[in-house]
Each structure stands twice: as structure tokens, then as C-alpha cells.
Design a protein around this motif. Structure first.
Motif, mmCIF file in Angstrom:
data_model
loop_
_atom_site.group_PDB
_atom_site.id
_atom_site.type_symbol
_atom_site.label_atom_id
_atom_site.label_comp_id
_atom_site.label_asym_id
_atom_site.label_seq_id
_atom_site.Cartn_x
_atom_site.Cartn_y
_atom_site.Cartn_z
ATOM 1 N N GLY A 21 21.663 0.329 -7.890
ATOM 2 C CA GLY A 21 20.593 -0.515 -8.405
ATOM 3 C C GLY A 21 19.772 0.175 -9.478
ATOM 4 N N ALA A 22 20.287 1.251 -10.049
ATOM 5 C CA ALA A 22 19.553 2.030 -11.050
ATOM 6 C C ALA A 22 19.945 1.679 -12.480
ATOM 7 C CB ALA A 22 19.781 3.534 -10.818
ATOM 8 N N TYR A 23 21.043 0.980 -12.668
ATOM 9 C CA TYR A 23 21.529 0.656 -14.014
ATOM 10 C C TYR A 23 20.728 -0.488 -14.604
ATOM 11 C CZ TYR A 23 24.622 -1.005 -17.725
ATOM 12 O OH TYR A 23 25.138 -1.407 -18.928
ATOM 13 N N VAL A 24 20.287 -0.337 -15.834
ATOM 14 C CA VAL A 24 19.582 -1.411 -16.524
ATOM 15 C C VAL A 24 20.446 -1.959 -17.652
ATOM 16 C CG1 VAL A 24 17.545 -2.023 -17.876
ATOM 17 C CG2 VAL A 24 17.326 -0.519 -15.901
ATOM 18 N N ARG A 25 20.858 -1.069 -18.573
ATOM 19 C CA ARG A 25 21.705 -1.528 -19.679
ATOM 20 C C ARG A 25 22.274 -0.335 -20.427
ATOM 21 N NH1 ARG A 25 16.542 -2.325 -21.416
ATOM 22 N NH2 ARG A 25 15.917 -1.229 -23.303
ATOM 23 N N GLY A 26 23.331 -0.601 -21.156
ATOM 24 C CA GLY A 26 23.894 0.389 -22.041
ATOM 25 C C GLY A 26 23.236 0.290 -23.403
ATOM 26 N N GLU A 27 23.071 1.407 -24.032
ATOM 27 C CA GLU A 27 22.560 1.470 -25.392
ATOM 28 C C GLU A 27 23.530 2.325 -26.191
ATOM 29 O OE1 GLU A 27 18.451 2.623 -25.400
ATOM 30 O OE2 GLU A 27 17.869 0.901 -24.200
ATOM 31 N N HIS A 28 23.306 2.485 -27.469
ATOM 32 C CA HIS A 28 24.217 3.243 -28.320
ATOM 33 C C HIS A 28 24.386 4.662 -27.781
ATOM 34 C CE1 HIS A 28 26.451 4.074 -31.911
ATOM 35 N NE2 HIS A 28 25.681 5.096 -32.194
ATOM 36 N N TYR A 29 25.551 4.953 -27.224
ATOM 37 C CA TYR A 29 25.881 6.258 -26.655
ATOM 38 C C TYR A 29 24.924 6.686 -25.549
ATOM 39 C CZ TYR A 29 29.308 6.872 -30.319
ATOM 40 O OH TYR A 29 30.384 6.715 -31.144
ATOM 41 N N THR A 31 22.932 5.296 -21.542
ATOM 42 C CA THR A 31 22.787 4.345 -20.459
ATOM 43 C C THR A 31 21.358 4.443 -19.958
ATOM 44 O OG1 THR A 31 25.096 4.667 -19.824
ATOM 45 C CG2 THR A 31 23.654 3.666 -18.191
ATOM 46 N N LEU A 32 20.651 3.314 -19.931
ATOM 47 C CA LEU A 32 19.276 3.284 -19.449
ATOM 48 C C LEU A 32 19.294 3.033 -17.950
ATOM 49 C CD1 LEU A 32 16.221 3.256 -19.967
ATOM 50 C CD2 LEU A 32 16.426 0.790 -20.385
ATOM 51 N N LEU A 33 18.683 3.945 -17.210
ATOM 52 C CA LEU A 33 18.569 3.828 -15.763
ATOM 53 C C LEU A 33 17.102 3.698 -15.403
ATOM 54 C CD1 LEU A 33 20.953 6.783 -14.794
ATOM 55 C CD2 LEU A 33 21.541 4.362 -14.912
ATOM 56 N N GLU A 34 16.795 2.859 -14.444
ATOM 57 C CA GLU A 34 15.433 2.706 -13.948
ATOM 58 C C GLU A 34 15.499 2.541 -12.445
ATOM 59 O OE1 GLU A 34 13.420 -0.607 -15.688
ATOM 60 O OE2 GLU A 34 13.209 0.363 -17.637
ATOM 61 N N GLY A 35 14.380 2.828 -11.795
ATOM 62 C CA GLY A 35 14.297 2.595 -10.359
ATOM 63 C C GLY A 35 13.780 3.802 -9.629
ATOM 64 N N ASP A 36 14.070 3.842 -8.342
ATOM 65 C CA ASP A 36 13.666 4.954 -7.504
ATOM 66 C C ASP A 36 14.213 6.259 -8.082
ATOM 67 O OD1 ASP A 36 12.651 5.652 -4.581
ATOM 68 O OD2 ASP A 36 14.492 6.794 -4.969
ATOM 69 N N LEU A 37 13.368 7.281 -8.151
ATOM 70 C CA LEU A 37 13.772 8.544 -8.760
ATOM 71 C C LEU A 37 15.020 9.128 -8.102
ATOM 72 C CD1 LEU A 37 13.249 10.769 -10.837
ATOM 73 C CD2 LEU A 37 11.694 11.832 -9.173
ATOM 74 N N ALA A 38 15.119 9.031 -6.779
ATOM 75 C CA ALA A 38 16.291 9.559 -6.080
ATOM 76 C C ALA A 38 17.565 8.839 -6.521
ATOM 77 C CB ALA A 38 16.111 9.446 -4.571
ATOM 78 N N ASP A 39 17.481 7.517 -6.724
ATOM 79 C CA ASP A 39 18.648 6.756 -7.173
ATOM 80 C C ASP A 39 19.018 7.108 -8.608
ATOM 81 O OD1 ASP A 39 18.818 5.484 -4.724
ATOM 82 O OD2 ASP A 39 17.680 3.727 -5.390
ATOM 83 N N VAL A 40 18.012 7.254 -9.464
ATOM 84 C CA VAL A 40 18.279 7.605 -10.865
ATOM 85 C C VAL A 40 18.913 8.999 -10.940
ATOM 86 C CG1 VAL A 40 17.191 8.131 -13.085
ATOM 87 C CG2 VAL A 40 16.504 6.088 -11.813
ATOM 88 N N LEU A 41 18.340 9.972 -10.244
ATOM 89 C CA LEU A 41 18.915 11.325 -10.271
ATOM 90 C C LEU A 41 20.288 11.353 -9.612
ATOM 91 C CD1 LEU A 41 15.762 13.499 -9.540
ATOM 92 C CD2 LEU A 41 16.902 13.118 -11.736
ATOM 93 N N GLY A 42 20.480 10.543 -8.573
ATOM 94 C CA GLY A 42 21.799 10.440 -7.943
ATOM 95 C C GLY A 42 22.836 9.893 -8.908
ATOM 96 N N ALA A 43 22.440 8.916 -9.704
ATOM 97 C CA ALA A 43 23.351 8.341 -10.695
ATOM 98 C C ALA A 43 23.686 9.354 -11.785
ATOM 99 C CB ALA A 43 22.747 7.077 -11.304
ATOM 100 N N VAL A 44 22.693 10.131 -12.210
ATOM 101 C CA VAL A 44 22.932 11.170 -13.227
ATOM 102 C C VAL A 44 23.891 12.221 -12.674
ATOM 103 C CG1 VAL A 44 21.851 13.022 -14.554
ATOM 104 C CG2 VAL A 44 20.752 10.789 -14.432
ATOM 105 N N ALA A 45 23.624 12.698 -11.463
ATOM 106 C CA ALA A 45 24.492 13.710 -10.850
ATOM 107 C C ALA A 45 25.902 13.170 -10.637
ATOM 108 C CB ALA A 45 23.895 14.189 -9.525
ATOM 109 N N ALA A 46 26.006 11.917 -10.237
ATOM 110 C CA ALA A 46 27.325 11.309 -10.054
ATOM 111 C C ALA A 46 28.088 11.263 -11.369
ATOM 112 C CB ALA A 46 27.183 9.905 -9.465
ATOM 113 N N GLY A 47 27.369 11.030 -12.458
ATOM 114 C CA GLY A 47 28.027 11.051 -13.768
ATOM 115 C C GLY A 47 28.678 12.385 -14.039
ATOM 116 N N TRP A 48 27.969 13.474 -13.752
ATOM 117 C CA TRP A 48 28.549 14.809 -13.963
ATOM 118 C C TRP A 48 29.774 15.013 -13.074
ATOM 119 C CZ3 TRP A 48 23.048 16.901 -12.993
ATOM 120 C CH2 TRP A 48 22.278 16.765 -14.151
#
Length: 74
Positions: A21-29, A31-48
Motif C-alpha cells: 500500500g506504499a506505491y503512489v505512482r511512477g515518475e520519470h526514472y 517511483t513515488l512511495l507514500e504511507g507508513d514509514l515502515a512500509d515505505v522503507l520495506g518497499a525500498v529495501a525490497a527493491g534492493w
């Protein structure tokens, strides 16, 4: 190992962010993420992790903003 395919793995990381539930939209190169900090950081770490499993070099940039005044303008 797996055949390197950075776009496949990037899209998988985006799908994971959507599941959180952290994804908002893609932008040029980007990805904008919003929401609970734990979810946003989890999404960033998952990307790596998801991209790094088949691509040897992963680079990212994250900017975190809490209580952004631009949020009120939405």
C-alpha cells in the motif's frame, strides 16, 4: 543463478510496494512511495533485494520527507 533482467525485478519490487500500500505512482526514472514509514522503507529495501538477486550492481536514491507541507496542497 537467474538470468539478469533488471526491469523484471524492478517491476516485481513495484508490485511489492503496491501490496504494501506504499506505491503512489511512477515518475520519470522514479517511483513515488507514500504511507507508513515502515512500509515505505520495506518497499525500498525490497527493491534492493529483489533487483540484487539477479543484477550484480544496484544503485538507488531515496529522499524521505515527513509532514511535508506539499501534502496540504493535494
Amino acid at each position: 543463478g537467474e538470468t539478469p533482467d533488471h526491469l523484471r525485478d524492478i517491476y516485481e519490487a513495484i508490485d511489492y510496494a503496491k501490496e504494501l500500500g506504499a506505491y503512489v505512482r511512477g515518475e520519470h526514472y522514479a517511483t513515488l512511495l507514500e504511507g507508513d514509514l515502515a512500509d515505505v522503507l520495506g518497499a525500498v529495501a525490497a527493491g534492493w533485494v529483489l533487483v540484487g538477486r539477479s543484477v550484480q550492481h544496484v544503485t538507488s536514491h531515496a529522499t524521505l520527507s515527513i509532514a511535508s507541507p506539499s501534502e496540504a496542497a493535494r
